[in-house]
Design an enzyme around this catalytic site. Structure first.
Site, short mmCIF file in Angstrom:
data_model
loop_
_atom_site.label_atom_id
_atom_site.label_comp_id
_atom_site.label_asym_id
_atom_site.label_seq_id
_atom_site.Cartn_x
_atom_site.Cartn_y
_atom_site.Cartn_z
N ASP A 270 0.88 -1.16 0.00
CA ASP A 270 0.00 0.00 0.00
C ASP A 270 0.92 1.22 0.00
OD1 ASP A 270 -3.19 0.65 1.62
OD2 ASP A 270 -2.05 1.82 0.17
C1 GLC Z 1 -4.33 4.36 -0.19
C2 GLC Z 1 -5.24 3.17 0.01
C3 GLC Z 1 -5.19 2.19 -1.11
C4 GLC Z 1 -4.95 2.93 -2.41
C5 GLC Z 1 -3.56 3.51 -2.36
C6 GLC Z 1 -3.25 4.37 -3.60
O1 GLC Z 1 -3.75 4.77 1.00
O2 GLC Z 1 -5.13 2.47 1.25
O3 GLC Z 1 -6.44 1.48 -1.11
O4 GLC Z 1 -5.07 2.03 -3.51
O5 GLC Z 1 -3.33 4.28 -1.19
O6 GLC Z 1 -4.04 5.50 -3.62
#
Ligand code: GLC
Length: 732
Positions: A270
């Site tokens: 993430d």
């Molecule tokens: C965010 C989310 C994830 C997302 C990523 C990119 O913090 O937790 O679901 O795809 O970052 O935006």
């Protein structure tokens, strides 16, 4: 004799023949599954041999906000990613600057919880196909969705993005969705692996849970996504699991995901979820994203400063880390790229975006997800008896698609509840609207607004209230609230003084229809008894208002079913009562264990407000002739369902299994099969489902394996987890 000999001869020929066939297959299979696979692996080998250490490191971390590094020298482009689970997100340039040039609109599908509320896997596929075609059209290689974290507490800010409290329903719905996306030639990214069930302290909370809770509740949807859905990528969650960050977790990633489940794709962190170079390299993180906020300045990102950047190059050169560990990461990235034509985009399907066909699917998902919770002869409204309608509630005129966090979509348009009702009734009926409450931080009941709302209802032949939760006070990222990423709800109470407003309206209009938007249950104590019609609309996306209007005015019958329990009050929720939610800031112990949702309420005899799987129809259904047939440890379940009403409708036949006696405490019942039947008035259809041996097993922590304990099981069919129809016993 001759005859016999020839028969024996024939048989042995056939046997050898088939053996050699299998062997030949095996030869090919052993080379990685097929000749295509083996060619792909050979190409990957040759590319890796040509790459320098620096080039390998470039590939395994971000090169911009939503791209991973490429190797131009070898014709390897960047991989382009975008959120999110229910629509292609606003275009972020290479540096998080949202491109407001207007070229970035897309179809905002109903959110994950809506897709699950349809209980229709084929529709899940269709929704995934829309997302895949639009992501493809917008030049994305990976779409960062679907989200399948279990709905452990109604307070989780991101429940709206996910699917269910039940692992079986989440598994069935996620498989179709992922195939829908990936059949368009791009990759899905199932998230957030694993146990990201709250937003409070999401980036550091350490989740502790039993092995049985992991295996029976929190892992299954991810296992199905990978093993049945064939997900090309998985996103590692922010939180820790048993002391180690999920995105580089030896047990979750190396042992389970890549070991037991045989995942051959890419584990993407993430954004900002990587915290340690050595762990990231050794514990299975293949691509580090989003560390610019933790390793360099946000507005002058330096991607080489990532944990798997320059530091890693130094560690390999010093001999502290084996370069071969990088090869597997690069191999997985190249495998995904070759599988989805990232290097040969001219071979990829074209994709399409904002098409009427996509909008039609969004409408169908919304129609099949909207759930009728209560109806005492109020719905459907009959247009011919109505001259004036009052629509009350700020949510009626609110657009939701653009907010909620990373799943935000710059939707091509969004039909609100008010718009949908206006469109459906046309000029034949006068509509009077009043917000009744103000969507503003800290706002409570406003008597002036309540009075104005009451005024608007004077003389109305019907009153429709549309309230519930929201994604935040505005579309701004940092203005999130209630159903949003990054924070949980403070409680289950309707905000902005809605309870006082509903109370005043019901006193004047006892037949008022209450429509609630949001990602899950609210506390309805103050109005549920007095309200004759309650509709859960979730976040129904770009066509939501049209779907709601069609249901309210009876053009179609509702068929949505709750993918999570609606408890009477927060104190009844097992995660909040037993499970130490949200933890002490460092650790959260899932003492609720496997007792999530209806598994808890049914077994511990806690009466819910509306049970898992509940949803009413405008017609009625009769279940008959249940037959249960075992064949070894596989059980076939057959029954008939008839539409005994006057209107076409759809029924979700649910099949639960109860283990009458086990060495461990097992839930009162567990969902192990379902089928959505579309029936015309008077039509009768047969349902036939097969329960394989897994449907009867529990996870034995001592033996560290799934076990099917011989004995009596009850097969229970129902229209919800409480509205039980026919049952039959089976001895296994
Ligand atoms: C965010 C989310 C994830 C997302 C990523 C990119 O913090 O937790 O679901 O795809 O970052 O935006």
């Amino acid at each position: 004799m001759k005859h016999k000999v020839s028969k024996v001869l024939l048989l042995s020929v056939v046997l050898i023949g088939s053996l050699s066939f299998i062997n030949s297959k095996k030869v090919k299979m052993s080379a990685g599954g097929s000749t295509v696979d083996s060619k792909r692996e050979a190409k990957i080998d040759s590319l890796i041999k040509l790459m320098t250490l620096e080039e390998k490191v470039t590939m395994i971390h971000a090169s911009s906000s939503f791209t991973s590094g490429g190797v131009p020298r070898l014709g390897i482009p960047e991989i382009v990613m975008s959120d999110g689970p229910h629509g292609v997100r606003k275009e972020h340039g290479r540096d998080w600057e949202a491109d407001l040039a207007g070229t970035d609109s897309a179809t905002c599908l109903p959110t994950g919880v809506s897709i699950a509320a349809t209980w229709n896997p084929e529709l899940g596929y269709a929704a995934g196909k829309v997302l895949g075609e639009e992501a493809n059209a917008r030049g994305k290689d990976i779409i960062l969705g679907p989200g399948v974290n279990i709905l452990r507490t109604p307070l989780n800010g991101r429940n709206f993005e996910y699917m269910s409290e039940d692992p079986y329903l989440a598994s069935r719905m996620v498989v179709g969705f992922i195939k829908g996306v990936q059949d368009q030639g791009i990759s899905a990214c199932v998230k957030h692996y694993l146990a990201n069930n709250q937003e409070v302290n999401r980036d550091k909370i350490d989740v502790q849970m039993s092995e049985r809770a992991l295996r029976e509740i929190y892992l299954p949807a991810f296992a199905a996504a990978v093993q049945e859905g064939g997900a090309n990528s998985v996103m590692g969650a922010y939180n820790k699991f048993r002391g180690q960050f999920c995105t580089h977790n030896e047990y979750l990633v190396n042992k389970i995901l890549k070991g037991e489940l045989g995942f051959k794709g890419v584990l993407i962190s993430d954004w900002g979820a990587v915290h340690n170079t050595l762990e990231a390299v050794q514990n299975g993180c293949d691509l580090e994203m989003g560390s610019e906020f933790t390793t360099s300045s946000a507005n002058k990102p330096n991607y080489d400063k990532f944990f798997m950047g320059d530091t890693l190059i130094k560690l390999v050169k010093s001999g502290a880390i084996e370069e071969s560990l990088l090869n597997d990461k690069v191999r997985r990235l190249l495998r995904l790229m070759l599988k989805t034509n990232v290097m040969t985009k001219d071979k990829r399907k074209k994709g399409s975006i904002n098409t009427p066909a996509h909008q039609a699917i969004a409408l169908q998902v919304a129609e099949e997800s909207i759930t009728l919770l209560k109806n005492e002869n109020v719905l459907p409204l009959k247009k011919q008896n109505i001259k004036t309608i009052a629509v009350i509630g700020a949510n009626a005129d609110r657009k939701h698609c653009g907010a909620g966090g990373s799943s935000q979509v710059n939707s091509k348009y969004e039909i609100t509840a008010l718009k949908g009702i206006q469109k459906l009734v046309g000029n034949s009926i006068t509509i009077k609207y009043a917000p009744g409450y103000l969507i503003k931080k800290g706002k409570t009941a406003d008597q002036e607004l309540i009075n104005a709302a009451l005024e608007a209802t004077k003389g109305a032949d019907a009153v429709i209230y549309v309230g519930g939760w929201i994604h935040g006070y505005s579309d701004a990222w940092n203005d999130n609230a209630y159903d949003s990423e990054g924070l949980d709800k403070p409680d289950m109470q309707l905000p902005f003084g809605q309870n006082e407003l509903i109370d005043a309206l019901l006193k004047a209009h006892p037949n008022m229809v209450v429509v609630l938007e949001g990602g899950g249950p609210v506390d309805m104590t103050s109005f549920v008894e007095r309200t004759k019609a309650i509709v859960q609309a979730w976040y129904p996306g770009i066509e939501g208002g049209n779907a709601l209007a069609k249901i309210v005015f009876g053009e179609i019958s509702p068929s949505g079913k709750l993918p999570m329990t609606f408890p009477k009050k927060l104190e009844d929720v097992p995660a909040n009562k037993l499970g130490e939610y949200p933890g002490d800031g460092k650790t959260v112990n899932y003492k609720d264990d496997i007792w999530v949702g209806y598994r808890y309420y049914d077994t511990k005899k806690v009466e819910p407000l509306f049970p898992f799987g509940h949803g009413l129809s405008y017609t009625s259904f009769e279940y008959s002739d249940l037959k249960v047939q075992k064949n070894g440890q596989t059980v076939t379940v057959k029954l008939f369902v008839k539409n005994t009403g006057k209107m076409a409708g759809a029924e979700v036949v649910q099949v639960y299994v109860k283990d009458e006696k086990a060495a461990v405490e097992r839930p009162e019942k567990e969902l192990k099969g379902f089928s959505k039947l579309f029936l015309k008035a008077g039509e009768k259809k047969e349902v036939s489902l097969t329960l394989n041996p897994d449907a009867f097993k529990y996870y034995d922590e001592g033996k560290k394996q799934w076990v099917l304990e011989p004995g009596k099981f009850t097969i229970i069919t129902g229209s919800s987890s409480k509205d039980l129809k026919l049952k039959a016993d089976v001895e296994l």
